[in-house]
Design a protein around this motif. Sequence first.
Motif, PDB file in Angstrom:
ATOM      1  N   GLU A  91      -8.253   0.360   2.410  1.00  0.00           N
ATOM      2  CA  GLU A  91      -7.941  -0.622   1.382  1.00  0.00           C
ATOM      3  C   GLU A  91      -9.031  -0.672   0.312  1.00  0.00           C
ATOM      4  OE1 GLU A  91      -5.546  -4.735   1.582  1.00  0.00           O
ATOM      5  OE2 GLU A  91      -7.353  -4.656   2.814  1.00  0.00           O
ATOM      6  N   THR A  92     -10.297  -0.598   0.732  1.00  0.00           N
ATOM      7  CA  THR A  92     -11.406  -0.670  -0.217  1.00  0.00           C
ATOM      8  C   THR A  92     -11.441   0.547  -1.139  1.00  0.00           C
ATOM      9  OG1 THR A  92     -12.750  -1.982   1.303  1.00  0.00           O
ATOM     10  CG2 THR A  92     -13.915  -0.788  -0.435  1.00  0.00           C
ATOM     11  N   MET A 104       0.843  -1.206   0.000  1.00  0.00           N
ATOM     12  CA  MET A 104       0.000   0.000   0.000  1.00  0.00           C
ATOM     13  C   MET A 104       0.872   1.247   0.000  1.00  0.00           C
ATOM     14  SD  MET A 104      -3.297  -0.659   0.000  1.00  0.00           S
ATOM     15  CE  MET A 104      -4.004   0.848   0.662  1.00  0.00           C
ATOM     16  N   ARG A 140      -1.350   0.726   9.909  1.00  0.00           N
ATOM     17  CA  ARG A 140      -0.189   0.660   9.021  1.00  0.00           C
ATOM     18  C   ARG A 140       0.307  -0.783   8.877  1.00  0.00           C
ATOM     19  NH1 ARG A 140       1.212   5.679   7.644  1.00  0.00           N
ATOM     20  NH2 ARG A 140       0.997   7.407   9.127  1.00  0.00           N
ATOM     21  N   LEU A 161      -2.176  -2.726   6.656  1.00  0.00           N
ATOM     22  CA  LEU A 161      -2.069  -2.376   5.238  1.00  0.00           C
ATOM     23  C   LEU A 161      -0.790  -2.926   4.634  1.00  0.00           C
ATOM     24  CD1 LEU A 161      -3.279   1.353   5.343  1.00  0.00           C
ATOM     25  CD2 LEU A 161      -4.574  -0.650   4.592  1.00  0.00           C
ATOM     26  N   ALA A 198      -8.631   0.212   8.382  1.00  0.00           N
ATOM     27  CA  ALA A 198      -7.821  -0.496   7.377  1.00  0.00           C
ATOM     28  C   ALA A 198      -8.695  -0.987   6.232  1.00  0.00           C
ATOM     29  CB  ALA A 198      -7.075  -1.654   8.028  1.00  0.00           C
ATOM     30  N   SER A 199      -9.877  -1.510   6.556  1.00  0.00           N
ATOM     31  CA  SER A 199     -10.789  -1.980   5.519  1.00  0.00           C
ATOM     32  C   SER A 199     -11.233  -0.834   4.619  1.00  0.00           C
ATOM     33  CB  SER A 199     -12.012  -2.638   6.169  1.00  0.00           C
ATOM     34  OG  SER A 199     -12.966  -3.011   5.198  1.00  0.00           O
ATOM     35  N   GLY A 215      -8.914   2.945  -1.411  1.00  0.00           N
ATOM     36  CA  GLY A 215      -7.617   3.356  -1.936  1.00  0.00           C
ATOM     37  C   GLY A 215      -7.312   4.822  -1.698  1.00  0.00           C
TER      38      GLY A 215
END
Length: 341
Positions: free
Chosen positions: A300-301, A1, A336, A339, A296-297, A303
């Motif tokens: 990540e989803t 990431m 962190r 990810l 985090a979800s 971006g």
Amino acid sequence: MKNVEFGLDTFGGVTRDANGDHVPHPQVIRDLVDDAVLAGSVGVDFFGLGEHHRPDFAVSSPEMVLAAIAARTERIRLGSAVTVLSSDDPVRVYERFATLDAVSNGRAEIVAGRGSFIESFPLFGYDLNDYEVLFEEKLELLAALLTEEPVTWQGTTRAGLQDQRVYPTTAAGMKAWVGVGGSPESVVRTARYGFGLFLAIIGGPSERFSAYIDLFKRAQDEFTVPHQPIAVHSPGLVAETDEEARDLVRDGWFEMRKQMGRERGWPAPTPNDFDREIDGGALYVGSPETVARKIASTVETLGVDRFDLKYDQPVQHDAHQQSIGLYGEKVVPMVRDMLAS
């Protein structure tokens, strides 16, 4: 990431004391300065202050409070969340934030928006019938001013400018965003003028905003402008356990939602609404582990480049301080790690 930043936002909501009474505005403002100093000490990247003109929020001049914070911090970036551009003058907005940028040694950011409320329109003599044109014209002018080149501009909402320079200049330019609640038109406008996209996700699952992020990227390509960063702003509070966090937030959340419902015609909230927003919606409430997994979800989803937690739930100030400490020292490192893996 990619390297994601993590911030904290507050609207300067009036807190409660140990007796349940409202804390006076001057003390709330001093507490906010302490909050930002603590945020900087635990490694938070950004601290944002909202602008409001009503009794339940203490901050009507974010730049003044941010300047006080700048004098007591060295690294944390400082900005609005949001500056109500529609009822302000873009020249003065630029000047105030350029001054803050100098005071803070290059740490100022502007987040411009329409605002969550409309009190500033009659207060400063603006007609709500001009809601759209005010924001469109003033955003266009602010974008021109941020180039720090001579500006020639003509509109209907303020006097025109002819080859006008505005001061002070900044050392290295200034990052600027537009706060967007989720309309496609606002997303496209933000792309057209070259601002970063600051998405306010205050209800429902975050993944439903994926389409707006895709639209923002496509619009930038169509306008042939450089891609700008994307941030997400959502409410929440961190405590030692999930149960403690929910207990702290529950009563104030219902009170706030009922008040907003009376003002805006929303239905009364139910206990299921509260639990649903925490379990799968936009309320980031819980232990450090619970909040970290949810952030985090989301990152990540979607971006995104930055996640900001709007931490100012209507609780006592010590709960805010606990939440800030846990966010910086536990939640952000956990996110962190998640990810990275």
